[in-house]
Structure formats: structure tokens, C-alpha cells
Design a protein around this motif. Structure first.
Motif, mmCIF file in Angstrom:
data_model
loop_
_atom_site.group_PDB
_atom_site.id
_atom_site.type_symbol
_atom_site.label_atom_id
_atom_site.label_comp_id
_atom_site.label_asym_id
_atom_site.label_seq_id
_atom_site.Cartn_x
_atom_site.Cartn_y
_atom_site.Cartn_z
ATOM 1 N N ARG A 1 0.766 -1.127 0.107
ATOM 2 C CA ARG A 1 -0.062 -0.073 0.080
ATOM 3 C C ARG A 1 0.802 1.327 0.002
ATOM 4 N NH1 ARG A 1 -2.580 3.812 3.286
ATOM 5 N NH2 ARG A 1 -4.869 4.225 2.611
ATOM 6 N N LEU A 2 0.803 2.105 -0.941
ATOM 7 C CA LEU A 2 1.527 3.192 -1.131
ATOM 8 C C LEU A 2 1.419 4.240 0.009
ATOM 9 C CD1 LEU A 2 1.178 3.759 -4.743
ATOM 10 C CD2 LEU A 2 2.811 2.524 -3.726
ATOM 11 N N MET A 3 2.462 4.623 0.679
ATOM 12 C CA MET A 3 2.210 5.558 1.713
ATOM 13 C C MET A 3 2.654 7.012 1.411
ATOM 14 S SD MET A 3 1.223 3.496 3.778
ATOM 15 C CE MET A 3 0.969 4.596 5.300
ATOM 16 N N LEU B 1 3.532 -7.059 -8.671
ATOM 17 C CA LEU B 1 3.089 -6.121 -7.440
ATOM 18 C C LEU B 1 1.495 -6.136 -7.495
ATOM 19 C CD1 LEU B 1 4.656 -2.725 -8.182
ATOM 20 C CD2 LEU B 1 4.837 -4.346 -6.027
ATOM 21 N N VAL B 2 1.051 -6.297 -5.956
ATOM 22 C CA VAL B 2 -0.575 -6.306 -5.828
ATOM 23 C C VAL B 2 -0.614 -4.894 -4.838
ATOM 24 C CG1 VAL B 2 -2.462 -7.186 -4.695
ATOM 25 C CG2 VAL B 2 -0.924 -8.668 -5.802
ATOM 26 N N ILE B 3 -1.249 -3.860 -5.659
ATOM 27 C CA ILE B 3 -1.077 -2.577 -4.897
ATOM 28 C C ILE B 3 -2.667 -2.448 -4.411
ATOM 29 C CG2 ILE B 3 -0.850 -0.142 -5.627
ATOM 30 C CD1 ILE B 3 0.999 -1.019 -7.712
ATOM 31 N N LEU B 4 -2.801 -2.115 -3.193
ATOM 32 C CA LEU B 4 -4.228 -1.762 -2.563
ATOM 33 C C LEU B 4 -4.149 -0.419 -2.495
ATOM 34 C CD1 LEU B 4 -3.462 -3.843 0.772
ATOM 35 C CD2 LEU B 4 -4.298 -4.760 -1.143
ATOM 36 N N GLU B 5 -5.687 0.005 -2.726
ATOM 37 C CA GLU B 5 -6.060 1.270 -3.037
ATOM 38 C C GLU B 5 -5.655 2.041 -1.985
ATOM 39 O OE1 GLU B 5 -10.157 3.642 -3.398
ATOM 40 O OE2 GLU B 5 -10.280 1.470 -4.080
ATOM 41 N N SER B 6 -5.161 3.267 -2.217
ATOM 42 C CA SER B 6 -4.995 4.604 -1.482
ATOM 43 C C SER B 6 -4.808 5.649 -2.281
ATOM 44 C CB SER B 6 -3.221 4.318 -0.677
ATOM 45 O OG SER B 6 -2.323 4.466 -2.008
ATOM 46 N N PRO B 7 -4.571 6.868 -1.700
ATOM 47 C CA PRO B 7 -4.741 8.067 -2.323
ATOM 48 C C PRO B 7 -3.600 8.229 -3.587
ATOM 49 C CG PRO B 7 -4.856 8.673 -0.046
ATOM 50 C CD PRO B 7 -4.749 7.283 -0.214
ATOM 51 N N PHE B 8 -2.483 7.437 -3.307
ATOM 52 C CA PHE B 8 -1.391 7.568 -4.309
ATOM 53 C C PHE B 8 -1.683 6.405 -5.312
ATOM 54 C CE2 PHE B 8 0.580 9.139 -0.522
ATOM 55 C CZ PHE B 8 1.101 10.328 -0.912
ATOM 56 N N ALA B 9 -2.768 5.644 -5.186
ATOM 57 C CA ALA B 9 -2.909 4.575 -6.153
ATOM 58 C C ALA B 9 -4.274 4.506 -6.725
ATOM 59 C CB ALA B 9 -2.804 3.093 -5.631
ATOM 60 N N ASN B 10 -4.901 5.584 -6.814
ATOM 61 C CA ASN B 10 -6.194 5.886 -7.401
ATOM 62 C C ASN B 10 -6.086 6.403 -9.029
ATOM 63 O OD1 ASN B 10 -7.632 4.796 -5.309
ATOM 64 N ND2 ASN B 10 -7.765 7.076 -4.503
ATOM 65 N N SER B 11 -6.536 5.868 -10.010
ATOM 66 C CA SER B 11 -6.486 6.184 -11.271
ATOM 67 C C SER B 11 -7.315 7.681 -11.338
ATOM 68 C CB SER B 11 -6.992 5.366 -12.131
ATOM 69 O OG SER B 11 -7.182 5.794 -13.590
ATOM 70 N N PRO B 12 -6.929 8.929 -11.921
ATOM 71 C CA PRO B 12 -5.483 8.940 -12.753
ATOM 72 C C PRO B 12 -4.386 9.324 -12.050
ATOM 73 C CG PRO B 12 -6.883 10.784 -12.898
ATOM 74 C CD PRO B 12 -7.514 9.995 -11.801
ATOM 75 N N VAL B 13 -4.469 9.421 -10.427
ATOM 76 C CA VAL B 13 -3.371 9.905 -9.674
ATOM 77 C C VAL B 13 -1.958 8.907 -10.348
ATOM 78 C CG1 VAL B 13 -2.325 10.664 -7.646
ATOM 79 C CG2 VAL B 13 -4.796 11.147 -8.173
ATOM 80 N N ARG B 14 -2.425 7.798 -9.955
ATOM 81 C CA ARG B 14 -1.281 6.645 -10.036
ATOM 82 C C ARG B 14 -0.223 6.823 -11.264
ATOM 83 N NH1 ARG B 14 -5.563 1.895 -10.144
ATOM 84 N NH2 ARG B 14 -5.868 1.765 -12.391
ATOM 85 N N GLU B 15 -0.991 7.381 -12.623
ATOM 86 C CA GLU B 15 -0.055 7.422 -13.613
ATOM 87 C C GLU B 15 0.950 8.373 -13.356
ATOM 88 O OE1 GLU B 15 -3.412 6.891 -13.755
ATOM 89 O OE2 GLU B 15 -3.747 5.182 -14.924
ATOM 90 N N GLN B 16 0.824 9.357 -13.001
ATOM 91 C CA GLN B 16 1.563 10.649 -12.670
ATOM 92 C C GLN B 16 2.453 10.096 -11.529
ATOM 93 O OE1 GLN B 16 -0.299 14.397 -11.358
ATOM 94 N NE2 GLN B 16 1.640 15.352 -11.131
#
Length: 300
Positions: free
Chosen positions: A181-183, A234-249
Motif C-alpha cells: 500500500r503506497l504511503m 505487484l499487488v497494489i492496495l487502493e490508497s490516495p496514491f494508487a487511484n487512477s488517474p493519480v497513479r499514472e503521474q
């Protein structure tokens, strides 16, 4: 298959899994018509387990943070924050029994003045205990304390049956999985051998790529430098940093773009509709979502 379609399928499956578990585990005689009206549940893992056994507590905490059925909880009273339950309201409700986690030890004396208290959790300070056993043992303990041993046993058995079905669905030769989970831009929470996720991976005969240390909840916060050389999916759990379209950037910046799974484009994103430190219902939700994602990606 478009990413939006995959995400929609994963979200739908995660929402319905608790309903499936509940339908499979309905006891012949439920506490919903007897003792349940006098139980207060002050821990979200206890709450989700009770609901999966078709037991609706009289009072509870944290329900607004989860995807629980509003209709099922229509007669339950919400007591507010997990760590700050409304004790005055709880006293007015006069429960017979208060089920709580050890995290509330600082108010145990106040709770004991209201009703008999029982403290239990699937996570304690003992590291190295089989995580699946901890989940099933917690469920059975809960059933014993509320007088519903058969309902708890049914939940365990049906969970095991569900996992067998999911295991049979899995495409063969799965690579090791790294669950994170991205912190922030430089750190991720990584889940290891003591986690709920480890218990499910073992039941599904999958491999956890993280071999480093983890705490009693099963995670550690690691810098990207510690992950860069791990060759895993990678199995990436949803977080503010892993929500599309934010994650692409986000992933286009810094060292993230050097992670092998992102370079291959085989990473998996799972929605946050289960508890990362949950009990059997959350574990089954994760299992359903993971197998669905692996199944979908194998079609590409």
C-alpha cells in the motif's frame, strides 16, 4: 479488457462476497432473535465476523467506514469512532456483553462498569503463528463467547470451501506476489508473513515475495530502495496514491518507474473495500478480488 471494466468487476465482487459468506453460513437459530440484541461490538473485525454469522449487534463502532448492509444494521446503534466510542450512549443501551479488542484497554474499567467485557483479536504480539490459524481461531473464540459455536464453525468451513473453489480457478504457474500500500512518494507498507494476506496466499498456494521483517499486524514500512530488486508481481492496495488517474503521474516519478512489475505492466490494483487487518470476511474479500484479477489478467 479495458481497465475500467476490470476495476468494476473487482469492486462488484468485493462488495458481494460478504453477502455470499453470510448466505452460506446462516445458522438454524440465530442470535439475531435472542442474545444479539444485547451485544455491543467495539471492534470492526468483531463486527464483520458477527454479520457474516448473521448476528447483528445492538451497538457497534466503525460501521460507516465499511461496506456493510444498511438494511442489516438498521436496528443497530452506531457508537462513533473505534478508539473513542460514545460511552454515555453505550450505557443507556445497557448491553449484556461488550466485545472489544485489546486496543481499548485504557477504557476497560469504564466498559466493565457498563457490562461484562470480552477482549479478543486475530492479531496479538506473538509473531510466527500461522496467520490462517489465527483467523479461524479468532472466529471460533468469538462464536464461543456469544453462544454460537455452530455458526462460527459454519463460517470457517464455508470459508475453507470458498478458498478451495478459488484455488481451483487460479491459472497455473503464478509468480511471487508483493502486496503493498503506497504511503508516500518514497515509501510503501509491505505485507509479510504475519499478515491476513499471508494466510490467504498460503491457502491459495501462492507465494509472498516479501521475506523481510514485519510486525504483529503483518506489515512493515519500507523504502523503495528495499523493493527495487524484488522480482515479483505487484499487488497494489487502493490508497490516495494508487487511484487512477493519480497513479499514472505518481509512478512516472522517481524510482517507482524502475520497479520490474511496473515496467512489465503486470501490476494488479485492488479496491479498498475490505479491512487490511481484518478477520475472515475481509480475508475472503481479498481472496475473491485477487483471484478475479489474476484470472482476468491471464486472458490478456
Amino acid at each position: 479488457m479495458p481497465c475500467s471494466t476490470v476495476s468494476a468487476r473487482l469492486l462488484f465482487n468485493g462488495v458481494v462476497v460478504v453477502a455470499i459468506i453470510t448466505a452460506l453460513t446462516l445458522p438454524a437459530k440465530s442470535l439475531a432473535s435472542s442474545n444479539a440484541s444485547s451485544i455491543a461490538a467495539l471492534d470492526i473485525r468483531i463486527v464483520e465476523s458477527l454479520l457474516a454469522m448473521n448476528v447483528v449487534p445492538k451497538a457497534l463502532t466503525g460501521s460507516q467506514t465499511q461496506n456493510f448492509s444498511a438494511a442489516m444494521l438498521s436496528d443497530a446503534t452506531e457508537l462513533g469512532l473505534l478508539f473513542q466510542p460514545n460511552l454515555e450512549l453505550l450505557s443507556l443501551l445497557s448491553p449484556r456483553q461488550i466485545l472489544m479488542s485489546p486496543n481499548l484497554t485504557q477504557i476497560t474499567d469504564k466498559l466493565s462498569g457498563i457490562a461484562t467485557t470480552v477482549s479478543l483479536t486475530p492479531y496479538d504480539n506473538e509473531i510466527g503463528i500461522d496467520p490462517w490459524h489465527r483467523l479461524t481461531d479468532f472466529t471460533r473464540q468469538l462464536g464461543k463467547y456469544i453462544g454460537e459455536k455452530n455458526s462460527a464453525e459454519n463460517l470457517v468451513r464455508e470459508s475453507e470451501h470458498r478458498l478451495q473453489i478459488l484455488r481451483d480457478r487460479l491459472p497455473s504457474e503464478q509468480p511471487p506476489l508483493l502486496i503493498i500500500r503506497l504511503m508516500d512518494h518514497n515509501h510503501a507498507r509491505v505485507f509479510g508473513s504475519n499478515s491476513m494476506f499471508q494466510g490467504i496466499l498460503e491457502q491459495l498456494e501462492l507465494t509472498n515475495a516479501w521475506k523481510g521483517q514485519n510486525n504483529y499486524l503483518g506489515f512493515t514500512t519500507a523504502s523503495l530502495d528495499a523493493l527495487i530488486d524484488i522480482d515479483a508481481r505487484l499487488v497494489i492496495l487502493e490508497s490516495p496514491f494508487a487511484n487512477s488517474p493519480v497513479r499514472e503521474q505518481f509512478f512516472a516519478q522517481g524510482i517507482w518507474k524502475h520497479l520490474r512489475s511496473l515496467q512489465r505492466g503486470d501490476e494488479i490494483y485492488l479496491p479498498a473495500n475490505f479491512i487490511h487487518f481484518g478477520a475472515l470476511p475481509s480475508a475472503l474479500s481479498f481472496a475473491d478480488l485477487l483471484v478475479e484479477a489474476l484470472d482476468v489478467s491471464s486472458d490478456h
